[in-house]
Every structure is written in structure tokens, then in C-alpha cells.
Design a protein around this motif. Structure first.
Motif, PDB file in Angstrom:
ATOM      1  N   PHE A   1       0.833  -1.206   0.000  1.00 44.34           N
ATOM      2  CA  PHE A   1       0.000   0.000   0.000  1.00 44.34           C
ATOM      3  C   PHE A   1       0.870   1.259   0.000  1.00 44.34           C
ATOM      4  O   PHE A   1       0.599   2.222  -0.715  1.00 44.34           O
ATOM      5  CB  PHE A   1      -0.910   0.013   1.231  1.00 44.34           C
TER       6      PHE A   1
ATOM      7  N   TRP B   1      -7.295  -3.377  -5.344  1.00 45.87           N
ATOM      8  CA  TRP B   1      -6.503  -4.350  -4.606  1.00 45.87           C
ATOM      9  C   TRP B   1      -7.308  -5.601  -4.325  1.00 45.87           C
ATOM     10  O   TRP B   1      -8.468  -5.517  -3.927  1.00 45.87           O
ATOM     11  CB  TRP B   1      -6.064  -3.769  -3.266  1.00 45.87           C
TER      12      TRP B   1
ATOM     13  N   GLY C   1       0.341   2.255  -3.653  1.00 46.45           N
ATOM     14  CA  GLY C   1      -1.061   2.676  -3.543  1.00 46.45           C
ATOM     15  C   GLY C   1      -1.368   4.034  -4.129  1.00 46.45           C
ATOM     16  O   GLY C   1      -2.539   4.355  -4.369  1.00 46.45           O
TER      17      GLY C   1
ATOM     18  N   TYR D   1      -4.981   4.257   4.481  1.00 42.63           N
ATOM     19  CA  TYR D   1      -4.630   4.639   3.118  1.00 42.63           C
ATOM     20  C   TYR D   1      -5.809   5.059   2.234  1.00 42.63           C
ATOM     21  O   TYR D   1      -5.632   5.867   1.324  1.00 42.63           O
ATOM     22  CB  TYR D   1      -3.899   3.480   2.423  1.00 42.63           C
ATOM     23  N   GLN D   2      -6.971   4.501   2.433  1.00 44.82           N
ATOM     24  CA  GLN D   2      -8.045   4.647   1.450  1.00 44.82           C
ATOM     25  C   GLN D   2      -8.460   6.092   1.226  1.00 44.82           C
ATOM     26  O   GLN D   2      -8.683   6.506   0.088  1.00 44.82           O
ATOM     27  CB  GLN D   2      -9.257   3.811   1.860  1.00 44.82           C
TER      28      GLN D   2
ATOM     29  N   TYR E   1      -5.886  -0.921   5.221  1.00 44.59           N
ATOM     30  CA  TYR E   1      -6.031  -0.054   4.043  1.00 44.59           C
ATOM     31  C   TYR E   1      -7.099   1.007   4.277  1.00 44.59           C
ATOM     32  O   TYR E   1      -6.897   2.193   3.987  1.00 44.59           O
ATOM     33  CB  TYR E   1      -6.371  -0.892   2.810  1.00 44.59           C
TER      34      TYR E   1
ATOM     35  N   GLN F   1      -5.607   7.608  -0.876  1.00 43.64           N
ATOM     36  CA  GLN F   1      -5.292   6.960  -2.149  1.00 43.64           C
ATOM     37  C   GLN F   1      -6.521   6.713  -3.016  1.00 43.64           C
ATOM     38  O   GLN F   1      -6.399   6.574  -4.231  1.00 43.64           O
ATOM     39  CB  GLN F   1      -4.549   5.653  -1.883  1.00 43.64           C
TER      40      GLN F   1
END
Length: 207
Positions: free
Chosen positions: A82, A92, A86, A155-156, A151, A159
Motif C-alpha cells: 500500500f 486491490w 497505492g 490509506y483509502q 487499508y 489513495q
């Protein structure tokens, strides 16, 4: 070919040869080059994080997916993916076919690590086909949930990608319309597909 999407798998041992710890710069370079080349041609990468290639070092250390240690090591590996890819990867898949690897590797024994037991397996030297496939499937699903949670939490938002898992969706039809055959086909579909789909749906709904 005119394609606008390409699915590929990252090899855990190529990126982190010892399973945990130091990242291989050549592996990192390889996947960065692949992703960048796809995007330069208007092709969206769809990346599978784990696809039947468990690091041998971790297999030797704690018997791989039979141990819950796998979940933490897998999550740390997913974090590397990630973090490094990412910004460009928007699709993913955490695990490829978690409904197949437990059967192939721990029940019948035709996939690594070829663990199985009679009368279910083929050329079995060690393992237990009655219990180990369930343990491995359980740990694979927990690993999926762990990586997907990571994630979504870390990250989401930045990203903007999506995450799930990939199943082999074989389907069973009843041999006849007898009630016992209908029930048997439904039971097989629930066992090989429903178990995984329902848990993933519950996880996505709850999170």
C-alpha cells in the motif's frame, strides 16, 4: 490488444525475501516499473497481494498459514504494498482464491506445502486433511480482514482505492431433483463460496 485493465500478483518473496523485514530494492523497482508502464499506456493495474507464494523462511519458521503469526507478517507485507504502490494502484485483491489454497495445499496436497493425510490426500508425508484446511482458511480470512482494515484506516481516504478478495467461484448443480441432491448441491456451494462471501460482506458492512 486494446485492454484498459491488467491484473497481476505481487510475489511476497520477491518483494520481501525473508518474509518480513528488509524490502528488496530490485523487487520494488520491478513492480514500480510495471505499474508505471501500464499506466503510461492507459491500462489500470489490478493488484493481488498474495497468490500462493508464501515465503519459505516463514514456512520453515512456523509452518506458514497454520500459525496465526502469518496474519501479522502478511499485514506488514500488505502495508509495504500500500505504501509503495497505492498512489497509483486503485484496485486491490488481498488474497487470491482462499477457497482453493487450503484444499490444494492442506487437504489433497497437490499445492505447496503439500500437507495432507490419508484417505483424502495424494502422496501425503505429513499434515492432517481433517483439520488443517479449516485452520488455514480461517487464517486467510483473518489476514484479509486485517489488511483490508489497515487499508481503509490508513490509506483509502488519501489513495482512493478499493479492496476485496478473489474467489474461484465453481458452482455445483444437483444430479437430480431429489431433495437430498438439491440439499447436497446447496451445501457444496455454501461450503466453497458462501463461507467466504458472507464473511467478506459482513466485514465490508461493519467497517
Amino acid at each position: 490488444m486494446g485492454v484498459d485493465a491488467y491484473r497481476f500478483s505481487i510475489a511476497w518473496p520477491r518483494l520481501i525475501p525473508d518474509g518480513r523485514g528488509a524490502v528488496n530494492p530490485k523487487g520494488l523497482e520491478y513492480y514500480n516499473n510495471l505499474i508505471n508502464e501500464l499506466l503510461s499506456h492507459g491500462i489500470q493495474p489490478h493488484v493481488t497481494i498474495y497468490h500462493f507464494d508464501f515465503p519459505q523462511a516463514l514456512q520453515d519458521e512456523y509452518h506458514g498459514m497454520l500459525s496465526r503469526k502469518f496474519i501479522d507478517d502478511y499485514t506488514a507485507y500488505a502495508d509495504v504494498c500500500f505504501k509503495n504502490f497505492g498512489d497509483r494502484v486503485k484496485y486491490w485483491s488481498t488474497v487470491n482464491e482462499p477457497n482453493i489454497e487450503p484444499i490444494g495445499g492442506y487437504d489433497i496436497g497437490f499445492f505447496p506445502p503439500q500437507r495432507c493425510s490419508s484417505p483424502f490426500g495424494i502422496n501425503c508425508n505429513n499434515g492432517n486433511s481433517t483439520t488443517e484446511p479449516y485452520i488455514v482458511a480461517h487464517h486467510l480470512l483473518l489476514a484479509h480482514a486485517s489488511a483490508a482494515s489497515l487499508y481503509k484506516e490508513k490509506y483509502q481516504a488519501k489513495q482512493g482505492g478499493k479492496i476485496g478478495l478473489t474467489l474461484l467461484c465453481w458452482w455445483h448443480e444437483p444430479a437430480t431433483q431429489a431433495p437430498e441432491d438439491i440439499a447436497a448441491a446447496a451445501r457444496m456451494n455454501d461450503f466453497h463460496i458462501g463461507w467466504y462471501v458472507l464473511l467478506q460482506f459482513k466485514f465490508n458492512k461493519d467497517s
